[in-house]
Write an enzyme that holds these catalytic residues in place. Structure first.
Site, PDB file in Angstrom:
ATOM      1  CD  GLU A 189      -3.145  -1.143   1.967  1.00 27.65           C
ATOM      2  OE1 GLU A 189      -4.271  -1.274   1.473  1.00 27.65           O
ATOM      3  OE2 GLU A 189      -2.955  -0.987   3.177  1.00 27.65           O
TER       4      GLU A 189
HETATM    5  C1  TNX Z   1      -4.938  -4.697   2.861  1.00 21.68           C
HETATM    6  S1  TNX Z   1      -3.039  -6.811   2.216  1.00 21.68           S
HETATM    7  C2  TNX Z   1      -3.767  -4.605   3.602  1.00 21.68           C
HETATM    8  C3  TNX Z   1      -3.834  -4.722   5.067  1.00 21.68           C
HETATM    9  C4  TNX Z   1      -5.234  -4.705   5.559  1.00 21.68           C
HETATM   10  C5  TNX Z   1      -6.088  -5.617   4.713  1.00 21.68           C
HETATM   11  C6  TNX Z   1      -7.505  -5.726   5.195  1.00 21.68           C
HETATM   12  C7  TNX Z   1      -2.065  -5.853   2.520  1.00 21.68           C
HETATM   13  C8  TNX Z   1      -0.799  -6.325   2.136  1.00 21.68           C
HETATM   14  N1  TNX Z   1      -2.494  -4.683   3.069  1.00 21.68           N
HETATM   15  O1  TNX Z   1      -3.067  -3.706   5.687  1.00 21.68           O
HETATM   16  O2  TNX Z   1      -5.242  -5.101   6.896  1.00 21.68           O
HETATM   17  O3  TNX Z   1      -6.100  -5.159   3.398  1.00 21.68           O
HETATM   18  O4  TNX Z   1      -8.196  -6.730   4.520  1.00 21.68           O
END
Ligand code: TNX
Length: 519
Positions: A325
Site C-alpha cells: 500500500e
Molecule cells: C490490505 S493486504 C492490507 C492490510 C489490511 C487488509 C484488510 C495488505 C498487504 N495490506 O493492511 O489489513 O487489506 O483486509
C-alpha cells in the site's frame, strides 16, 4: 485423493477411517484387517541419532501421554529397523514413496504398529499431523480418558503440492497474548501449514520488543485499532513462540512493515518522520497517511537495528519486510527504500519476502514476492516472476480470512467486505497459478491465508473467521489438483467439526457442511 478400497471399521470398531484426512492426501489405501491398537506398553520410536526424528517423536508422545495416560517413552530405533509396538518415526533418505519432495511421508498402519517414514523433519511432522486425525476424537482431551486407541489399518502415501504453506496473523491491529497465538499455531499445525507469518507492526501498533529502541513498545505498543487493544511480546515471549511453532514443524516468519504502515514507529521515534515531529497515535481502521521518511539516514539506522535484532531472534530463513500500500510514493523513492532494505536483510543473513508492491525494486532471483490483489502492479509482478522471483499467493478474494462469510446476515457482525464476501467454497475452489494471468506455475512457491484484525477483537473472533476457511486454503496449498474435490472436502471437513470443538476452537459451523453430532 486415490482411495483404492473402501473400508471404515476393522476389528477395533471405532477407528477413524483413513479417508477422513484434511488436507486430502495423495493416496489412501485402507486395510480394514490391519488396524492397530495402542496399548500401555507402547513406545514412540525415533531413528537413532536423528534429532529430527526425536523432535517429531517427542511432540507425538507429549500429545498422546495426557489423554491415554500411557507412559509412551521415546526410544531409539537403529537405522533400517522397523520397530513393533507403538509408533515409529523414521528418517530415511529416499525412504518415503513421495521420493525427493520435501515434506513427503508414508504412513503404514499394521497390527504390529504405526510407522511413518520420511526423508526430512517436515515429512515426519506431516505424518504426525495425519496420525493425529486418525486417532479417536478423545485424543484432544486435556485429561486422561478411557481407550481404546485404535488407528485404522492401511497405508497413506502423501506429499505436498507446494513447499510453502503459510498462515498469516495480524497482531498489530489487534494484539493477542502469547497463549492465544499458541492456540492458533497448534490449530494450523493440524492441517500441515508449515509457515506461520506473524504481522508484528503496523500503523496502529508495534508488538515486538526491540532492546535498542524501547519506545517502540512503550509508545507504539500502547495502542491498537480503536484504542482498545494494547501490548507487545518481549523477546523471550517471541523466542517461546518460535520454539512452540518449531516443536510442531512450523517455521515462524516475522514481518516488520515499511515504508508505509509505519505510523506506530514514527510516533515512537520522530526522527523517522519527514518533518521530525511525533504524530499522535493512529487508532483508525484504515491506513495512516504518514510513513517512514525515505531519503533520511535515521530511517536506515533504525531498520538496521530492528532487522538485526529480529534476524538474531529468528532461526527460520525468512524475514518479511512488508512494503504494501504505497500508492502515493514516487517510484524513485520506492526503488531507493527497497534497495536499502534488501541490503540490510541480506547482511543479516535472511531471505527477504515483500508484499507485491516491492516486486519491481528487488533483485528477482534472490527474493520472494507475496501477491495479494490484481490490478496494482500486475506487469511488475509478472516480470519479476519471469526473472526468477518466487511468489507466495494470498489472493484477497480467496485467502483473506477477514472477509465476511456473507454480507447480509446479522450473525456476521465481524469482518470486512472490500474484496467481496468469501464463503467456504470460494476459499476452496481456486488454483494458485491462476490468480494472475501469465504467472509461470513454477514461480509459485506456495499459498498463504491472511487474517487481518482491524475488524475483530480477541482470539474467539479470530477463530470464527479463520476456521474452517483456513482448512480450505490449506487443502489448496497441500493437495494436488486431481486430489481436490468439493464433495469430498466437505465430507472430510465435517469429520473435523467434533475435533475442532474438542480442541476448543471457536470455528464457524458454515451452512454448506453437514456437521455431525458433537460439532
Ligand atoms: C490490505 S493486504 C492490507 C492490510 C489490511 C487488509 C484488510 C495488505 C498487504 N495490506 O493492511 O489489513 O487489506 O483486509
Amino acid at each position: 485423493m486415490t482411495v483404492t478400497t473402501q473400508g471404515t471399521s476393522g476389528p477395533s470398531g471405532d477407528a477413524v477411517p483413513s479417508t477422513h484426512v484434511v488436507p486430502a492426501p495423495v493416496s489412501v489405501r485402507p486395510d480394514p484387517s490391519a488396524d492397530y491398537l495402542l496399548v500401555p506398553e507402547d513406545s514412540v520410536w525415533a531413528t537413532a541419532g536423528s534429532q529430527e526424528a526425536r523432535d517429531a517423536a517427542e511432540f507425538l508422545a507429549q500429545l498422546l501421554r495426557v489423554p491415554t495416560g500411557y507412559r509412551l517413552p521415546v526410544e531409539e530405533a537403529p537405522a533400517g529397523d522397523r520397530p513393533r509396538g507403538g509408533v515409529a518415526l523414521l528418517l530415511e533418505s529416499g525412504g518415503s514413496e513421495g521420493g525427493a519432495t520435501p515434506g513427503a511421508y508414508t504412513l503404514d498402519v499394521t497390527p504390529q504398529g504405526v510407522t511413518v517414514v520420511a526423508a526430512d523433519r517436515e515429512g515426519l511432522f506431516n505424518g504426525v499431523a495425519t496420525l493425529r486425525q486418525l486417532l479417536p476424537l478423545r485424543v484432544d482431551s486435556r485429561e486422561p480418558v478411557e481407550g481404546p486407541w485404535p488407528v485404522a489399518g492401511g497405508r497413506v502415501e502423501d506429499r505436498p503440492r507446494y513447499p510453502y504453506r503459510g498462515a498469516h496473523l495480524d497482531v498489530a491491529r489487534n494484539f493477542m497474548p502469547v497463549e492465544n497465538v499458541k492456540r492458533f499455531i497448534d490449530t494450523i499445525a493440524r492441517y500441515k501449514i508449515n509457515h506461520f507469518h506473524l504481522h508484528l507492526t503496523n500503523d496502529q501498533g508495534w508488538r515486538i520488543e526491540i532492546t535498542s529502541r524501547p519506545d517502540l513498545t512503550a509508545i507504539g505498543g500502547a495502542t491498537g485499532v480503536g484504542g482498545v487493544s494494547q501490548g507487545h511480546y518481549t523477546q523471550d515471549e517471541y523466542r517461546d513462540l518460535v520454539r512452540f511453532a518449531w516443536e510442531r514443524g512450523i517455521t515462524l516468519v516475522p514481518e516488520i512493515e515499511g515504508p508505509n504502515h509505519g505510523h506506530a514507529a514514527i510516533a515512537s521515534y520522530p526522527e523517522l518522520n519527514e518533518d521530525g515531529t511525533a504524530p499522535p497515535p493512529h487508532l483508525g481502521y484504515g491506513p495512516s497517511q504518514q510513513g517512514l521518511a525515505i531519503h533520511h539516514e535515521p530511517t536506515y539506522a533504525f531498520l538496521d537495528e530492528v532487522i538485526g535484532e529480529i534476524a538474531a531472534l529468528t532461526p527460520g530463513p525468512y524475514l518479511h519486510i512488508g512494503g504494501d500500500e504505497t500508492p502515493h510514493r514516487p517510484s524513485e523513492d520506492l526503488a531507493h527504500y527497497f534497495s536499502r532494505v534488501q541490503e540490510i536483510v541480506q547482511r543479516h543473513g535472511k531471505q527477504l519476502i515483500g508484499w507485491q508492491e516491492s516486486a519491481a525494486y528487488l533483485t528477482p532471483s534472490s527474493n520472494i514476492t507475496q501477491f495479494w490483489v490484481p490490478g496494482i502492479n500486475d506487469e511488475e509482478v509478472l516480470s519479476a516472476a519471469k526473472d526468477g522471483a518466487r511468489v507466495i499467493v494470498s489472493p484477497a478474494e480467496r485467502a483473506y480470512l477477514d472477509m465476511r462469510y456473507a454480507s447480509d446476515k446479522p450473525e456476521y457482525p465481524i469482518g470486512t467486505v472490500w474484496a467481496g464476501t468469501t464463503d467456504l467454497r470460494r476459499a476452496y475452489d481456486w488454483q494458485p497459478e491462476a490468480v494472475l494471468e501469465g504467472l509461470p506455475p513454477s514461480s509459485v512457491l506456495g499459498v498463504e491465508s491472511a487474517l487481518w484484525t482491524e475488524t475483530i477483537y480477541g482470539i474467539d473472533q479470530a477463530e470464527h473467521l479463520a476456521f474452517p476457511r483456513l482448512l480450505a486454503v490449506a487443502e489448496v496449498a497441500w493437495s494436488a489438483p486431481e486430489a481436490k474435490d468439493w464433495d469430498s472436502f466437505t465430507t472430510r471437513l465435517a469429520s473435523q467439526g467434533p475435533r475442532l470443538r474438542q480442541a476448543g476452537v471457536n470455528y464457524y459451523r458454515v451452512p454448506e457442511v453437514r456437521w455431525p453430532f458433537g460439532s
